[in-house]
Design a protein around this motif. Sequence first.
Motif, short mmCIF file in Angstrom:
data_model
loop_
_atom_site.label_atom_id
_atom_site.label_comp_id
_atom_site.label_asym_id
_atom_site.label_seq_id
_atom_site.Cartn_x
_atom_site.Cartn_y
_atom_site.Cartn_z
N MET A 77 0.85 -1.17 0.00
CA MET A 77 0.00 0.00 0.00
C MET A 77 0.90 1.24 0.00
O MET A 77 1.84 1.32 0.78
CB MET A 77 -0.91 -0.02 1.24
CG MET A 77 -1.84 1.16 1.33
SD MET A 77 -2.89 1.25 2.82
CE MET A 77 -3.78 -0.25 2.78
N LYS A 78 0.57 2.18 -0.84
CA LYS A 78 1.36 3.42 -0.89
C LYS A 78 1.17 4.22 0.39
O LYS A 78 0.12 4.14 1.05
CB LYS A 78 0.93 4.26 -2.08
CG LYS A 78 1.34 3.70 -3.41
CD LYS A 78 0.97 4.67 -4.50
CE LYS A 78 1.44 4.15 -5.85
NZ LYS A 78 1.13 5.08 -6.92
N LYS A 79 2.20 4.97 0.72
CA LYS A 79 2.18 5.75 1.96
C LYS A 79 1.01 6.74 1.99
O LYS A 79 0.33 6.86 3.01
CB LYS A 79 3.50 6.48 2.13
CG LYS A 79 3.62 7.23 3.43
CD LYS A 79 4.97 7.90 3.57
CE LYS A 79 5.04 8.67 4.87
NZ LYS A 79 6.34 9.34 5.03
N THR A 80 0.72 7.42 0.89
CA THR A 80 -0.37 8.41 0.89
C THR A 80 -1.73 7.74 1.08
O THR A 80 -2.59 8.27 1.78
CB THR A 80 -0.37 9.23 -0.41
OG1 THR A 80 -0.44 8.35 -1.53
CG2 THR A 80 0.86 10.10 -0.52
N LYS A 81 -1.92 6.57 0.47
CA LYS A 81 -3.18 5.84 0.66
C LYS A 81 -3.30 5.36 2.10
O LYS A 81 -4.37 5.44 2.70
CB LYS A 81 -3.28 4.67 -0.31
CG LYS A 81 -4.60 3.95 -0.21
CD LYS A 81 -4.74 2.85 -1.22
CE LYS A 81 -6.10 2.19 -1.06
NZ LYS A 81 -6.30 1.09 -1.98
N PHE A 82 -2.20 4.86 2.65
CA PHE A 82 -2.20 4.41 4.04
C PHE A 82 -2.57 5.55 4.98
O PHE A 82 -3.40 5.38 5.87
CB PHE A 82 -0.82 3.86 4.41
CG PHE A 82 -0.68 3.58 5.89
CD1 PHE A 82 -1.27 2.46 6.45
CD2 PHE A 82 0.03 4.44 6.70
CE1 PHE A 82 -1.16 2.20 7.81
CE2 PHE A 82 0.15 4.20 8.06
CZ PHE A 82 -0.45 3.08 8.62
N ILE A 83 -2.00 6.73 4.77
CA ILE A 83 -2.30 7.89 5.63
C ILE A 83 -3.76 8.29 5.48
O ILE A 83 -4.42 8.62 6.47
CB ILE A 83 -1.36 9.08 5.28
CG1 ILE A 83 0.08 8.74 5.65
CG2 ILE A 83 -1.81 10.36 5.97
CD1 ILE A 83 0.31 8.45 7.12
N ARG A 84 -4.30 8.23 4.27
CA ARG A 84 -5.71 8.58 4.05
C ARG A 84 -6.63 7.60 4.79
O ARG A 84 -7.56 7.99 5.48
CB ARG A 84 -6.03 8.59 2.57
CG ARG A 84 -7.47 8.90 2.26
CD ARG A 84 -7.64 9.03 0.78
NE ARG A 84 -7.47 10.41 0.43
CZ ARG A 84 -8.47 11.19 0.07
NH1 ARG A 84 -9.69 10.70 0.00
NH2 ARG A 84 -8.26 12.44 -0.23
N SER A 123 -6.34 8.15 8.52
CA SER A 123 -7.04 9.35 8.98
C SER A 123 -8.54 9.12 9.07
O SER A 123 -9.19 9.62 9.99
CB SER A 123 -6.72 10.55 8.09
OG SER A 123 -7.32 10.41 6.81
#
Length: 87
Positions: free
Chosen positions: A1-8, A11
């Motif tokens: 999983m990409k970092k930006t998707k994980f953060i989304r 959140s």
Amino acid sequence: MKKTKFIRVLSVIASVIAVCMYVSYIPQIINNLHGAYCAPLQPFVAGLNCTLWSIYAWFKSERDWAVFVANFPGIFFGFITFFTALH
């Protein structure tokens, strides 16, 4: 999983859990209204904390919606619990 998707995803999950945490004040509010008062300090501090975080999230140059959504309900539930705990 990409970092930006994980953060989304993180959140969204954290915001939902935070809202659940503040909604959980409802039984205590009901108890307060029926005379089984809680200590008012913790919900007061929670309401104040949520107010400050909501202001922070709203006035950031790029609004932080996850922080805002997670804390905004806590303003109401924290202070309602606080006021109903006063006797």
